[in-house]
Write an enzyme that holds these catalytic residues in place. Structure first.
Site, short mmCIF file in Angstrom:
data_model
loop_
_atom_site.label_atom_id
_atom_site.label_comp_id
_atom_site.label_asym_id
_atom_site.label_seq_id
_atom_site.Cartn_x
_atom_site.Cartn_y
_atom_site.Cartn_z
N PHE A 248 0.84 -1.40 -0.03
CA PHE A 248 -0.09 0.21 -0.09
C PHE A 248 0.82 1.44 0.09
O PHE A 248 0.42 2.49 0.28
CB PHE A 248 -1.03 -0.01 1.04
CG PHE A 248 -1.66 -1.27 1.44
CD1 PHE A 248 -2.74 -1.91 0.38
CD2 PHE A 248 -1.69 -2.25 2.70
CE1 PHE A 248 -3.11 -2.89 0.45
CE2 PHE A 248 -2.19 -3.11 2.57
CZ PHE A 248 -3.06 -3.82 1.62
N GLY A 476 0.04 -9.14 -3.16
CA GLY A 476 -1.21 -9.54 -3.10
C GLY A 476 -2.11 -9.40 -3.93
O GLY A 476 -3.21 -9.66 -4.04
N ARG A 638 -8.17 -1.79 -20.39
CA ARG A 638 -8.08 -3.15 -20.71
C ARG A 638 -8.19 -3.98 -19.20
O ARG A 638 -7.22 -3.58 -18.56
CB ARG A 638 -7.22 -3.87 -21.70
CG ARG A 638 -7.52 -5.32 -21.93
CD ARG A 638 -6.28 -6.08 -22.77
NE ARG A 638 -5.95 -5.23 -23.95
CZ ARG A 638 -6.65 -5.38 -25.24
NH1 ARG A 638 -7.53 -6.24 -25.00
NH2 ARG A 638 -6.44 -4.67 -26.10
N ILE A 639 -9.26 -4.89 -18.97
CA ILE A 639 -8.92 -5.57 -17.84
C ILE A 639 -8.21 -7.05 -18.14
O ILE A 639 -8.71 -7.94 -18.79
CB ILE A 639 -10.23 -5.90 -17.31
CG1 ILE A 639 -11.11 -4.46 -16.78
CG2 ILE A 639 -10.06 -6.82 -15.87
CD1 ILE A 639 -10.19 -3.71 -15.88
N PRO A 642 -10.30 -10.39 -14.98
CA PRO A 642 -11.34 -9.74 -14.24
C PRO A 642 -11.43 -10.09 -12.81
O PRO A 642 -12.00 -9.42 -12.03
CB PRO A 642 -12.37 -10.46 -15.16
CG PRO A 642 -11.73 -10.70 -16.57
CD PRO A 642 -10.53 -10.93 -16.14
N LYS A 711 -4.94 0.37 -17.93
CA LYS A 711 -4.60 1.22 -17.06
C LYS A 711 -4.17 0.76 -15.51
O LYS A 711 -3.29 0.11 -15.32
CB LYS A 711 -5.80 2.25 -16.86
CG LYS A 711 -6.00 3.06 -18.28
CD LYS A 711 -7.46 3.72 -18.15
CE LYS A 711 -7.48 4.83 -19.25
NZ LYS A 711 -8.87 5.44 -19.31
N GLY A 714 -5.58 -0.56 -8.75
CA GLY A 714 -5.22 -0.71 -7.24
C GLY A 714 -5.67 0.20 -6.36
O GLY A 714 -6.01 -0.14 -5.38
N GLU A 715 -5.87 1.59 -6.94
CA GLU A 715 -6.01 2.57 -5.94
C GLU A 715 -7.46 3.31 -6.29
O GLU A 715 -7.89 3.97 -5.58
CB GLU A 715 -5.12 3.73 -6.14
CG GLU A 715 -3.69 3.12 -5.16
CD GLU A 715 -2.39 3.78 -5.90
OE1 GLU A 715 -1.91 4.29 -4.96
OE2 GLU A 715 -2.00 3.58 -6.68
#
Lengths: 748, 352
Positions: A248, A476, A638-639, A642, A711, A714-715
């Site tokens: 984090f 993680g 794009r993922i 998923p 892109k 995470g945040e």
């Protein structure tokens, strides 16, 4: 709004990317086979424990080192009096990612928990007792903690070297032209990362080589930072960080424990292990600094922003300068002809803050989304309608076109799923079957889509399988899996045919796992390394008269499932292994880099977006607040995976829930010590807090961010969520609480 | 951490003999003591582990109809004991509202009674705390004390007792069976935890060398089983101590309250039995007015000890709410979120 709001299927790259693979490292983690830093126990190990300062300001007058040394098992006590020399001044910041560290340079105390001494012993228990026996005598000064007691100062930079103030257009003229001006002050408290895995290091020297096991978000990049303290070349530092139990942001920056352990190992000639306790993670390892934010929003009669100013006072330590760049949230979110953002600092006797999941974006969007809600209500507009009226078609800060922006689709999808259109305008209008007040609120999510620099290597082996290598960090979030999927894609191989090596500084630099840019950056390098292999393989095959692909010329050669074939002529194909065998090659190595095309970076604004809708229930008499529904809809290019992306987005939203209602570090007024430096006292959400939560993604193609169109996720989820929940609390109760987290008594 | 001896006596006599040494701590599940040892708040020279003593893990009914529960019965085992939960549903609900499943599996009855306040300054060996270090002062008075006491406090100490379990026990006239050098004695749970006076360091009625052997619940306490609830206000849906809690038990006859038992948690250094409120409820109709009057009486002597005045208002309300819930009848099944104000499970009642 479009009629069809069903989530679109993501375009898959091929056989690997786009699949919701479960974590490849999952079984190793749940069975305990995954070896984290503190699991390492080389022969001859010494245990180190930091004796932390019991006050936030003052000096250490005396330490009973004799008592500590007399305790059975204690071997060394390192204090400022006998601390071996370091090659670098710990109060000097030589690089962008350097923080000033407390490394026993003197007897001053600058924050509670700062190292006063390092105790080494044959066992962890002996080291801990040795630290306790030091029984420090302290000359304490009053702690200056809180915006009232802190020392105000002008900011030179915010975040990592960003300018403290930015202005677009004529803000005063904008306010003068406004039909209404909404002014809001919001405070956010100090918050701590609380990664599940404590900070830990096992350090050992092999001659002039330093080998360390430590969780690290920037494995190759941090080598010079370690090396500088010991006067050795960066390549002499070997960092192994296969798994992080959460980072984090806190494991991207060096902390004192890491350098002190390396120093102790060099001094004693033995491997040294240092694991921070949970309580010791509140001080020397960074946190999200407190903010006090003031916003002014000018709105015209048509409900359009005419001016927006956002000022943040960000708390930092007495000796270093990291400031939470909270006000920058106003720069890129809503269309407005005149925007002014600025920051100033407040010096407290605390450990220096640092990046913590969405640094600036989390605090700033919490305040901005609350202010937008107030302005919408003042204008008599539905909060979503108000946001749509102020939809930014181009980046408000720069005027640049977005590389992609499917926020409108996020609003539509999220609102439909949530049932937003039946929301009453006035607060206090809805109740559940038990008579609890219900409220609905929303917020916009926004996070930059940066890319850093990365390199990767891919080697095709004689049997047609491959090994791919880059020093990425799995915190993680699933890097072991998503990056391997991308690598397999680049190679045209099934995931099972690809061995992914990562988490080690001897491998090519994968950049930092931060800024939600790791998949984009390291993934791009891995993909291009794979494509390099395929290009070489294609050259081998098409030049070889014995190959079915011979003379393919300009006709497209496709790599898939371990075969090259000519598009449209499927019989003209050959396996990788056969091509290598005939060429007499036992391996073929390709290299790749990940970095943004500078032309696109110059021309486009690049962000991930989303919309979060929250429902809260509030007990009307007892004022307990519970989030009963959270719906997020996100657009992040794009993922790749998923399943993992959804987990990331949910994790961010849950963090936003903690931000809104729970997370808050408390200090003792006199000593400055933390009052709740454990997970019993510092609350983060539990499963029972999540009644219904949903993270959706909308289709978004981006041709500019990187060739993969990736892109980051995470945040993103934390932004928007905290504000949405606070707005829902208002909508339930009619109370605007302007200090996070919101407590029951704030509604009394 | 400090080295210590670890003893695991096989008999009560051995245990009591081991306890004659003053720097001895008694170990049950360890869910509080081990934390205090790691924090440097408890620094015993030796630990006496009672978990292997024979007979202390029993839940039994005695010939007079009363219940006796051994000190080493685990919280989870007691809460899930069908006979116990049927007789004392609000005790089971309180137990299940506390801590986490893992902690309830480890924590013991005796340990629950003996647990220390979670006041941050008590848990910080460097802070001023009259409870931990007699005469040192009280840093909580000037600190972040929104969770602190509004009843029974003095400037010497404003800490609250953290237990959920003890709140309904205080309401139901539970007795603590204590063993010591002088033999066995019984102490009402209601007064087992001591309120601060000019001093605050003596926190329970235990004399040196004494241990909690068992808990007794009188047969009459089971008469409230049809109308008994425990409610808990907290800021996280589980795994959080009560900001406030209330246990309410009624015997209702023809719409009137024959008898009431009431206690508050999170308000004082002990679970707070509300006798005056109980008297007001006797013979009163089981209706909101009666509940509001009783709740107001219960808080009559309350005063904020800091930034916690809101707790007085909310304590009154949670008492009234618990009374209304008790009057509505004990749920047929344990709520999905025991004790929670946010529970939405079905409200069919068991005994109404």
């Amino acid at each position: 709004m479009p009629d069809d709001i069903a989530p679109t299927r993501h375009q898959r790259l091929g056989s690997n990317a786009g699949d919701p693979h479960s974590r490849l490292d999952g079984i190793a983690k749940i069975t305990g086979a995954a070896r984290y830093a503190a699991d390492n126990a080389p022969a001859g190990l010494l245990w180190a424990v930091i004796a932390g300062a019991p006050v936030a300001r003052g000096r250490v007058a005396r330490l009973d080192t004799a008592a500590a040394l007399a305790h059975p098992g204690v071997t060394h006590v390192i204090t400022p009096e006998n601390r071996p020399a370091l090659h670098k001044d710990p109060d000097l910041r030589a690089a962008l990612f350097d923080w000033k560290l407390d490394l026993l340079q003197d007897d001053r105390i600058r924050y509670a928990g700062a190292p006063m001494a390092l105790v080494l012993a044959e066992t962890a228990e002996a080291a801990a007792e040795g630290a306790r026996l030091l029984a420090p005598e302290i000359e304490a000064d009053p702690a200056r903690i809180g915006f009232g007691d802190g020392l105000a100062f002008a900011a030179e930079t915010v975040g990592i070297g960003a300018p403290p103030a930015t202005a677009v257009g004529d803000v005063e003229a904008g306010f003068a032209a406004a039909a209404q001006v909404t002014e809001v002050e919001i405070e956010t408290p100090p918050q701590y990362h609380n990664a599940m895995e404590p900070h830990a290091i096992v350090a050992q020297w092999q001659g002039e080589r330093l080998v360390i096991d430590t969780p690290n978000q920037a494995i190759v990049m941090s080598r010079p930072s370690f090396a500088a303290y010991f006067g050795i070349p960066p390549e002499n530092v070997h960092i192994r960080s296969p798994y992080l139990g959460g980072g984090f942001g806190s494991k991207a920056i060096l902390n004192p424990a890491q350098i002190l352990a390396c120093l102790a190992a060099r001094e004693t000639g033995r491997p040294v292990k240092l694991v921070l306790s949970r309580a010791q993670m509140y001080g020397p390892t960074g946190h999200r600094g407190a903010t006090r934010q003031s916003l002014r929003l000018g709105v015209d009669a048509a409900g359009r922003l005419t001016a927006l100013s956002h000022h943040a006072v960000s708390a930092t330590s007495s000796f270093d300068d990291f400031l939470e760049p909270a006000a920058n949230a106003a720069l890129n979110t809503y269309a407005c002809p005149a925007i002014s953002v600025s920051h100033s600092g407040s010096r407290w006797d605390i450990g220096t803050p640092g990046p913590m999941r969405a640094p600036g974006e989390a605090t700033g969007s919490a305040a901005l989304e609350c202010a937008m809600d107030e302005a919408a209500h003042a204008a008599g507009l539905d909060p979503l309608d108000f946001r749509l009226r102020n939809y930014a078609e181009t980046d408000p800060a720069t005027g640049r076109a977005y590389s992609s922006k499917a926020l409108r689709e996020c609003y539509a999808l999220g609102a439909e799923r949530f049932g937003w259109k039946t929301r009453p305008m006035q607060p206090g209008q809805m109740r559940d079957a038990r008579g609890r007040l219900l409220g609905w609120g929303m917020g916009t999510s926004l996070f930059p889509a940066p890319m850093f620099q990365a390199e990767a290597r891919a080697t095709l082996r004689a049997d047609g399988s491959a090994v791919v290598e880059t020093a990425a960090s799995d915190m993680g979030q699933g890097a072991w899996t998503a990056l391997a999927q991308i690598a397999a894609e680049g190679l045209g191989l099934d995931l099972a045919q690809v061995e992914f090596r990562s988490g080690d500084s001897e491998l090519p630099d994968a950049g930092v796992a931060g800024g939600s840019g790791h998949t984009a950056t390291a993934g791009s390098a891995l993909y291009s390394a794979g494509r390099d292999v395929i290009a070489q393989l294609t050259a081998l095959a098409t030049a070889d008269p014995a190959s079915p692909l011979h003379g393919a010329g300009n006709r497209a050669v496709v790599a898939a499932d371990g075969w090259l074939r000519i598009e449209g002529e499927d019989h003209r194909r050959e396996s990788y292994a056969a091509i290598l065998a005939r060429a007499g090659r036992d391996a073929l190595t390709g290299r790749g880099k990940g970095a943004r095309d500078p032309a696109h970076a110059e021309a486009r604004a690049m962000f991930s977006h989303g919309a979060v809708f929250a429902e809260v229930a509030v007990d009307p008499a007892l004022l307990q607040i519970r989030v009963t529904r959270l719906t997020g809809a996100f657009a992040a290019g794009r993922i790749i995976n998923p399943k993992l992306a959804e987990s990331q987005l949910l994790g961010g939203m849950i963090w936003g829930l903690g931000f809104a209602l729970q997370e808050e570090a408390l200090h003792d007024r006199r000593s400055g010590r933390l009052l709740n430096a454990d997970l019993a006292g510092y609350h983060v959400p539990v499963n029972a807090d999540l009644a219904e939560i949903e993270a959706l993604t909308v289709h978004e193609e981006d041709r500019f961010v990187n060739p993969l169109g990736v892109k980051g996720v995470g945040e993103l989820g934390i932004t928007g969520t905290a504000g949405a929940i606070a707005n829902a609390v208002w909508h339930a109760t009619g109370r605007r609480v302007r200090r996070f987290p919101i407590h029951p008594e704030d509604l009394a | 951490m400090k080295s210590f001896d670890y003893l695991r006596p096989e008999t009560l006599e051995e245990a009591l003999a081991a306890l004659s040494d003053p720097d001895t701590a008694v170990l049950g599940g360890g869910t509080n003591l081990l934390d205090l040892m790691k924090l440097g708040v408890a620094l015993p020279d030796r630990l006496v582990d009672l978990t292997r003593l024979p007979g202390l893990d029993r839940i039994e009914t005695l010939p007079d109809g009363s219940w006796r529960i051994g000190a080493m019965v685990r919280n989870a085992d007691l809460a899930r004991d069908p006979g116990f939960a049927a007789a004392f549903p609000m005790v089971a609900e309180a137990l299940l509202s506390g801590a986490s499943a893992q902690l309830r599996n480890a924590a013991t009855l005796g340990g629950n009674l003996m647990q220390a306040t979670r006041c941050a300054w008590f848990q910080d060996p460097q802070a001023r705390c009259n409870r931990r270090a007699p005469g040192s002062g009280c840093d909580a008075l000037e600190g972040a004390n929104r969770g602190h006491a509004v009843l029974g406090w003095t400037p010497a100490c404003i800490a609250v007792h953290p237990s959920d379990f003890c709140v309904p026990l205080a309401a139901l006239d539970a007795q603590v069976e204590v063993a010591g050098p002088a033999g066995i004695r019984h102490v009402p749970l209601e007064t087992f935890h001591l309120l601060p006076g000019e001093e605050a360091h003596r926190v329970t009625a235990l004399e040196p060398g004494e241990i909690v052997l068992a808990l007794r619940l009188p047969a009459a306490a089971a008469a409230f089983a049809g109308h008994a609830r425990y409610l808990k206000l907290r800021e996280r849906t589980s795994f959080a101590f009560a900001l406030l809690s209330a246990a309410a038990a009624l015997r209702v006859e023809d719409g009137r309250i024959a008898e009431a038992r009431l206690a508050l948690g999170g308000v004082a250094a002990r679970p707070w039995r509300c006798h005056a409120a109980e008297v007001l409820l006797e013979s009163a109709p089981a209706a909101p007015d009666s509940f509001a009057r009783a709740a107001a009486a219960a808080l009559e002597t309350a005063a904020p000890s800091g930034a916690n005045g809101y707790k007085i208002v909310l304590a009154e309300r949670i008492l009234a709410r618990a009374l209304a819930a008790a009057a509505a009848g004990t749920p047929a099944e344990m709520p999905a979120l025991p004790g929670s104000l946010m529970d939405d499970s079905d409200r069919e009642t068991a005994h109404a």
